[in-house]
Design a protein around this motif. Structure first.
Motif, mmCIF file in Angstrom:
data_model
loop_
_atom_site.group_PDB
_atom_site.id
_atom_site.type_symbol
_atom_site.label_atom_id
_atom_site.label_comp_id
_atom_site.label_asym_id
_atom_site.label_seq_id
_atom_site.Cartn_x
_atom_site.Cartn_y
_atom_site.Cartn_z
ATOM 1 N N PHE A 63 0.851 -1.193 0.000
ATOM 2 C CA PHE A 63 0.000 0.000 0.000
ATOM 3 C C PHE A 63 0.889 1.246 0.000
ATOM 4 O O PHE A 63 1.776 1.390 0.855
ATOM 5 N N GLY A 88 -3.602 -1.916 -3.762
ATOM 6 C CA GLY A 88 -3.693 -0.827 -2.795
ATOM 7 C C GLY A 88 -2.809 0.355 -3.106
ATOM 8 O O GLY A 88 -2.655 1.248 -2.268
ATOM 9 N N ALA A 90 -2.209 3.823 -4.708
ATOM 10 C CA ALA A 90 -2.998 4.944 -5.207
ATOM 11 C C ALA A 90 -2.224 5.709 -6.271
ATOM 12 O O ALA A 90 -1.010 5.882 -6.156
ATOM 13 N N THR A 125 -6.338 3.736 3.444
ATOM 14 C CA THR A 125 -6.478 2.891 2.256
ATOM 15 C C THR A 125 -6.201 1.417 2.557
ATOM 16 O O THR A 125 -6.478 0.563 1.721
#
Length: 303
Positions: A63, A88, A90, A125
């Motif tokens: 992530f 995950g 972004a 997230t």
């Protein structure tokens, strides 16, 4: 026999494109050093550690955040190749994080980092379901997000490992929520200065009440927890080519071993073996060894 049972590791952290410049000597202030051909390689402490864990056999979920630019493909390339779950990650309007790395013939380095999109990595997230195994973090994303995720992971029963690199202040409640804090000798000295205690693993453990591992490069590593104290020697490398990702390799392989149920001393020995391979190769993420290579290294050391 190799270690084949997969464990789950969630990594929350940075992903960078490393611009690596081989130079005859590391530059001093005000000096320009002409070097060889530069390379763009995947890096960032979070990505490096995730790749190390995945190549050691862990089921890794990563992530973080990257930009919508060509460097994002570079930053994520080793993660993709390692089989890590990148759902995950972004995409942001900020540029992908980047590092300029000078490496001399002895493998020593100087590094400057522009965090870019890493500054937008957010703990929210990471779903709760990803926080019940080993959770590995570093400090190249916002400290407030690291603190929030550490506290949430601990509450959900995760085994929280933080590499305090680069050294930066962290909420005391989050620090004490960790299962294991990993620092090198410089980070240990920095933390000890803030805590008013000695900089060894035992002193930091006593001050914080959590497990602490201190890595010391060629001098090996020491750890102190409520269960005991251990010292694990470093393993000699065939040849030192690039030390850039050595600490990240150590942390990632340690997390992978812990996720499979290894005791901390065993995990530290495996991490030392893997790091001895990583320093013999150029690049950070690209130099992380496979599990079979680390198995073979450990086998040679036992024979």
């Amino acid at each position: 026999m190799g270690v084949t049972v997969a464990g789950a590791v969630t990594v929350f952290g940075s992903a960078n494109a490393d611009l690596v410049f081989p130079v005859p000597a590391l530059p001093e202030g005000g000096h320009t050093v002409m070097g060889g051909a530069w390379r763009a390689l995947p890096g960032g402490k979070g990505a490096n550690q995730a790749v190390a864990a995945a190549r050691d056999g862990a089921a890794v979920r990563f992530f973080g955040a990257v930009g919508r630019d060509p460097l994002a493909a570079v930053a994520l390339s080793a993660l993709r190749e390692s089989g890590a779950d990148l759902s995950g990650v972004a995409e942001t309007d900020q540029p992908t994080g980047a590092a300029a790395i000078c490496v001399d013939p002895a493998g020593r380095n100087q590094i400057a980092v522009s965090p870019g999109a890493n500054a937008l990595a957010r703990a929210e997230t990471v779903p709760d379901g990803a926080l019940r195994g080993v959770v590995l973090m570093q400090m190249e994303v916002p400290p407030g997000e690291v603190s929030a995720l550490a506290l949430r992971a601990r509450a959900l029963g995760g085994r929280v490992v933080l590499n305090l690199a680069p050294a930066a202040p962290l909420d005391q409640a989050a620090l004490r929520a960790l299962h294991l804090l990993v620092v090198n000798e410089h980070e240990a000295a920095w933390l000890a200065g803030h805590l008013g205690c000695g900089e060894g693993a035992a002193a930091l453990h006593a001050a914080l009440g959590i497990g602490v591992a201190v890595t010391r490069g060629e001098e090996g590593a020491e750890a102190a927890t409520a269960e005991g104290r251990w010292t694990v020697p470093a393993l000699p490398a065939a040849a030192v080519v690039d030390t850039t990702g050595a600490g990240d390799c150590w942390c990632g392989v340690l997390a992978a071993a812990l996720s499979r149920g290894a005791a901390l001393p065993e995990a530290m020995r495996r991490a030392a073996a893997a790091a001895s391979i990583a320093v013999s190769r150029p690049g950070a993420a690209s130099g992380m060894p496979r599990a079979a290579e680390t198995d073979a290294r450990l086998g040679l050391m036992r024979s």
